[in-house]
Design an enzyme around this catalytic site. Structure first.
Site, PDB file in Angstrom:
ATOM      1  N   ASP A   1     -17.621  -4.477 -17.230  1.00  0.00           N
ATOM      2  CA  ASP A   1     -17.517  -3.910 -15.885  1.00  0.00           C
ATOM      3  C   ASP A   1     -17.681  -2.397 -15.995  1.00  0.00           C
ATOM      4  O   ASP A   1     -16.829  -1.710 -16.581  1.00  0.00           O
ATOM      5  CB  ASP A   1     -16.155  -4.266 -15.294  1.00  0.00           C
ATOM      6  CG  ASP A   1     -15.975  -3.784 -13.862  1.00  0.00           C
ATOM      7  OD1 ASP A   1     -16.733  -2.891 -13.432  1.00  0.00           O
ATOM      8  OD2 ASP A   1     -15.066  -4.287 -13.178  1.00  0.00           O
TER       9      ASP A   1
ATOM     10  N   SER B   1     -30.930   5.827  -4.681  1.00  0.00           N
ATOM     11  CA  SER B   1     -31.506   5.175  -3.512  1.00  0.00           C
ATOM     12  C   SER B   1     -32.024   6.241  -2.557  1.00  0.00           C
ATOM     13  O   SER B   1     -31.559   7.390  -2.581  1.00  0.00           O
ATOM     14  CB  SER B   1     -30.429   4.331  -2.817  1.00  0.00           C
ATOM     15  OG  SER B   1     -30.821   3.968  -1.504  1.00  0.00           O
TER      16      SER B   1
ATOM     17  N   TYR C   1     -21.884   4.327   0.315  1.00  0.00           N
ATOM     18  CA  TYR C   1     -23.037   4.044  -0.545  1.00  0.00           C
ATOM     19  C   TYR C   1     -23.877   5.315  -0.684  1.00  0.00           C
ATOM     20  O   TYR C   1     -24.257   5.709  -1.792  1.00  0.00           O
ATOM     21  CB  TYR C   1     -23.868   2.920   0.059  1.00  0.00           C
ATOM     22  CG  TYR C   1     -25.095   2.562  -0.753  1.00  0.00           C
ATOM     23  CD1 TYR C   1     -24.976   1.937  -1.987  1.00  0.00           C
ATOM     24  CD2 TYR C   1     -26.365   2.855  -0.277  1.00  0.00           C
ATOM     25  CE1 TYR C   1     -26.098   1.603  -2.737  1.00  0.00           C
ATOM     26  CE2 TYR C   1     -27.499   2.535  -1.012  1.00  0.00           C
ATOM     27  CZ  TYR C   1     -27.357   1.908  -2.244  1.00  0.00           C
ATOM     28  OH  TYR C   1     -28.480   1.590  -2.978  1.00  0.00           O
TER      29      TYR C   1
ATOM     30  N   SER D   1     -22.000   7.985  -2.861  1.00  0.00           N
ATOM     31  CA  SER D   1     -21.968   7.679  -4.291  1.00  0.00           C
ATOM     32  C   SER D   1     -23.341   7.835  -4.934  1.00  0.00           C
ATOM     33  O   SER D   1     -23.461   8.257  -6.083  1.00  0.00           O
ATOM     34  CB  SER D   1     -21.433   6.263  -4.520  1.00  0.00           C
ATOM     35  OG  SER D   1     -22.238   5.289  -3.867  1.00  0.00           O
ATOM     36  N   LYS D   2     -24.397   7.523  -4.180  1.00  0.00           N
ATOM     37  CA  LYS D   2     -25.753   7.676  -4.706  1.00  0.00           C
ATOM     38  C   LYS D   2     -26.185   9.141  -4.713  1.00  0.00           C
ATOM     39  O   LYS D   2     -26.920   9.579  -5.605  1.00  0.00           O
ATOM     40  CB  LYS D   2     -26.729   6.824  -3.891  1.00  0.00           C
ATOM     41  CG  LYS D   2     -26.568   5.316  -4.110  1.00  0.00           C
ATOM     42  CD  LYS D   2     -26.843   4.933  -5.546  1.00  0.00           C
ATOM     43  CE  LYS D   2     -26.840   3.427  -5.756  1.00  0.00           C
ATOM     44  NZ  LYS D   2     -27.121   3.052  -7.166  1.00  0.00           N
TER      45      LYS D   2
END
Length: 273
Positions: free
Chosen positions: A66, A144, A157, A160-161
């Site tokens: 993980d 992304s 999202y 964090s990207k």
């Protein structure tokens, strides 16, 4: 033959490679001669992916770990060195998306998204760098187009990207003297495997709908772009026309981009399902 052996005897780790983009990238590297370390959290799916790749003659090692856990990240690097004796490429691909407007999100979602998408890239990179110094290898972050400009409903999202850009930019400078290639690839909307899940606003996993009827890239095409980034030792790769437009528009006409996104909130909500 030259194309197929582009990564002959190179050892590559691809995190989150039991499905989707990671799986396609691992397979392509293996087909071009690399010894590939597969990684995932779910043992059954990981072993099935490894078995499929071994059945077509690829040299792979499966390590269940993980990436949001420091000890698991160290385990991934240690087992790679123990088994293959070196490390040439680390592709930080493991990640997960989320859904929900900021004020609706359970605080756990903030933590989980940063742990998975940001620290899940930072930790393995930290342990990989000493070995990449020896090989003058590559570390690549899979971001992304949502990491170029913040979007509604996928706020964590995007955050964090976006954070991966800062890491990549800093490492590019810090590691330049060691001739380590640092790359970051901004991926667009991509077709997802059946059963793929995202984190909902309450912190629970939600099944993501199929994207087969949308203008989405397939994982194999994305994998080609990632591998090309490594071959050319390129820094930033922005995929899809929409991604490139997003990048330049955000620099040149940010206020207009704001207006467009405000008006398009409903449409973006439908796209996120």
């Amino acid at each position: 033959m030259k194309h197929k052996q582009a990564f002959k005897d190179k050892v590559a780790i691809v995190t989150g490679s039991s499905m989707g983009i990671g799986k396609a990238t691992a397979k392509l590297l293996g087909e071009q001669g690399a010894k590939v370390v597969l990684n995932g959290r779910t043992a059954e799916r990981l072993e099935q992916t490894a078995a499929n790749m071994k059945s077509i003659g690829l040299d792979v090692l499966a390590v269940q770990a993980d990436m949001s856990k420091v000890d698991d990240c160290k385990k991934l690097i240690d087992e790679t060195i123990k088994y293959y004796g070196r490390l040439d490429i680390l592709i930080n691909n493991a990640g997960m998306s989320s859904r929900g407007y900021f004020e609706e999100l359970d605080p756990k979602v903030f933590q989980d998204m940063m742990n998975i998408n940001f620290l899940g890239c930072v930790f393995p990179t930290r342990f990989a760098i000493p070995h990449l110094k020896e090989s003058k290898g590559s570390v690549v972050f899979i971001s992304s187009v949502a990491g170029i400009r913040g979007l509604p409903e996928t706020i964590m999202y995007c955050a964090s990207k976006m954070a991966l850009t800062s890491i990549a930019e800093s490492l590019k400078v810090e590691l330049a003297e060691y001739h380590i290639h640092v790359g970051i690839v901004y991926v667009g909307i991509t077709q997802n495997d059946e059963g793929k899940k995202v984190i909902g606003k309450d912190g629970k996993l939600v099944l993501l709908e199929s994207r087969e009827d949308r203008k989405a890239q397939n994982p194999e095409d994305v994998a080609k772009s990632i591998v090309k980034n490594i071959k050319k030792r390129k820094f930033k790769s922005i995929l899809t026309l929409l991604g490139k437009v997003n990048f330049f528009a955000n620099i040149l006409i940010p206020r207009i981009v704001d207006r467009i996104l405000i008006r398009a909130k409903g449409r973006i909500n439908q796209m996120n399902k």
